[in-house]
Design a protein around this motif. Structure first.
Motif, PDB file in Angstrom:
ATOM      1  N   LEU A 167      -7.516  -0.625   6.666  1.00  0.00           N
ATOM      2  CA  LEU A 167      -6.627   0.504   6.392  1.00  0.00           C
ATOM      3  C   LEU A 167      -5.357   0.060   5.664  1.00  0.00           C
ATOM      4  CD1 LEU A 167      -7.033   2.610   9.655  1.00  0.00           C
ATOM      5  CD2 LEU A 167      -8.143   2.935   7.434  1.00  0.00           C
ATOM      6  N   ALA A 168      -4.845  -1.103   6.004  1.00  0.00           N
ATOM      7  CA  ALA A 168      -3.666  -1.628   5.304  1.00  0.00           C
ATOM      8  C   ALA A 168      -4.002  -1.929   3.844  1.00  0.00           C
ATOM      9  CB  ALA A 168      -3.143  -2.884   6.007  1.00  0.00           C
ATOM     10  N   SER A 169      -5.179  -2.477   3.607  1.00  0.00           N
ATOM     11  CA  SER A 169      -5.616  -2.732   2.233  1.00  0.00           C
ATOM     12  C   SER A 169      -5.784  -1.428   1.461  1.00  0.00           C
ATOM     13  CB  SER A 169      -6.932  -3.513   2.222  1.00  0.00           C
ATOM     14  OG  SER A 169      -6.742  -4.811   2.737  1.00  0.00           O
ATOM     15  N   ALA A 170      -6.314  -0.405   2.127  1.00  0.00           N
ATOM     16  CA  ALA A 170      -6.467   0.897   1.486  1.00  0.00           C
ATOM     17  C   ALA A 170      -5.101   1.468   1.104  1.00  0.00           C
ATOM     18  CB  ALA A 170      -7.215   1.853   2.407  1.00  0.00           C
ATOM     19  N   GLU A 171      -4.125   1.339   1.990  1.00  0.00           N
ATOM     20  CA  GLU A 171      -2.783   1.831   1.689  1.00  0.00           C
ATOM     21  C   GLU A 171      -2.173   1.075   0.511  1.00  0.00           C
ATOM     22  OE1 GLU A 171      -0.398   1.773   5.229  1.00  0.00           O
ATOM     23  OE2 GLU A 171      -1.623   3.310   6.205  1.00  0.00           O
ATOM     24  N   LYS A 172      -2.427  -0.231   0.452  1.00  0.00           N
ATOM     25  CA  LYS A 172      -1.924  -1.032  -0.660  1.00  0.00           C
ATOM     26  C   LYS A 172      -2.572  -0.582  -1.963  1.00  0.00           C
ATOM     27  CE  LYS A 172      -1.365  -5.796  -2.191  1.00  0.00           C
ATOM     28  NZ  LYS A 172      -1.625  -7.213  -1.883  1.00  0.00           N
ATOM     29  N   LEU A 173      -3.871  -0.367  -1.945  1.00  0.00           N
ATOM     30  CA  LEU A 173      -4.582   0.086  -3.143  1.00  0.00           C
ATOM     31  C   LEU A 173      -4.105   1.476  -3.565  1.00  0.00           C
ATOM     32  CD1 LEU A 173      -6.721  -0.461  -5.270  1.00  0.00           C
ATOM     33  CD2 LEU A 173      -8.440   0.390  -3.661  1.00  0.00           C
ATOM     34  N   LEU A 174      -3.890   2.368  -2.580  1.00  0.00           N
ATOM     35  CA  LEU A 174      -3.372   3.695  -2.907  1.00  0.00           C
ATOM     36  C   LEU A 174      -1.984   3.599  -3.551  1.00  0.00           C
ATOM     37  CD1 LEU A 174      -4.510   5.685   0.235  1.00  0.00           C
ATOM     38  CD2 LEU A 174      -5.280   6.040  -2.121  1.00  0.00           C
ATOM     39  N   GLY A 175      -1.184   2.666  -3.089  1.00  0.00           N
ATOM     40  CA  GLY A 175       0.128   2.451  -3.691  1.00  0.00           C
ATOM     41  C   GLY A 175       0.031   1.981  -5.132  1.00  0.00           C
ATOM     42  N   LEU A 176      -0.984   1.200  -5.425  1.00  0.00           N
ATOM     43  CA  LEU A 176      -1.174   0.689  -6.783  1.00  0.00           C
ATOM     44  C   LEU A 176      -1.746   1.733  -7.732  1.00  0.00           C
ATOM     45  CD1 LEU A 176      -2.657  -2.815  -5.886  1.00  0.00           C
ATOM     46  CD2 LEU A 176      -0.377  -2.333  -6.794  1.00  0.00           C
ATOM     47  N   THR A 177      -2.561   2.636  -7.201  1.00  0.00           N
ATOM     48  CA  THR A 177      -3.189   3.642  -8.059  1.00  0.00           C
ATOM     49  C   THR A 177      -2.370   4.921  -8.152  1.00  0.00           C
ATOM     50  OG1 THR A 177      -4.532   4.531  -6.249  1.00  0.00           O
ATOM     51  CG2 THR A 177      -5.519   2.791  -7.597  1.00  0.00           C
ATOM     52  N   GLY A 178      -1.353   5.025  -7.343  1.00  0.00           N
ATOM     53  CA  GLY A 178      -0.510   6.216  -7.380  1.00  0.00           C
ATOM     54  C   GLY A 178      -1.290   7.463  -7.023  1.00  0.00           C
TER      55      GLY A 178
END
Length: 128
Positions: free
Chosen positions: A98-109
């Motif tokens: 879930l932390a990785s998903a949040e990081k990826l969501l932050g990168l993709t906006g």
């Protein structure tokens, strides 16, 4: 050393099975209510009634989502009197995911939310 045609086919089948399993895993996380339940269970064990109160969901909805998560091997329960205490399995690994998903969501906006196939509008259309 080159692979034979049969070895290539076997490798393709194994890779396809792995991708299917990964897609099934992500589908288990694809519902906002299930994600809310997972995040709440990361705080510790809860009864269904506790989850319904905390999340504002119907008891039947929480129970159905817990059954899905249980069938995926992500949660388990133990009896306590007439109730069951639900807990998150593999908590560290799930929270890392879930932390990785949040990081990826932050990168993709907003790209994921705006996706015409799986974004917010598509979810609302599916619910109709």
């Amino acid at each position: 050393m080159t692979m034979t045609a049969m070895e290539t086919v076997r490798l393709d089948v194994v890779e396809a099975a792995g991708m299917t399993a990964a897609a099934c895993l992500f589908h288990g996380f694809s519902d906002p209510s299930r994600l809310s339940i997972v995040r709440h269970l990361a705080l510790g064990e809860h009864r269904v009634i506790d989850l319904t109160a905390h999340l504002g969901l119907a008891q039947s909805t929480v129970s159905q989502h817990l059954a899905c998560l249980r069938d995926c091997g992500l949660v388990s329960s133990r009896p306590v009197g007439r109730a069951s205490m639900w807990s998150l399995n593999h908590i560290d690994t799930v929270m890392d995911l879930l932390a990785s998903a949040e990081k990826l969501l932050g990168l993709t906006g907003d790209a994921v939310a705006l996706c015409p196939r799986y974004g917010v509008d598509a979810l609302h259309e599916e619910a109709r």
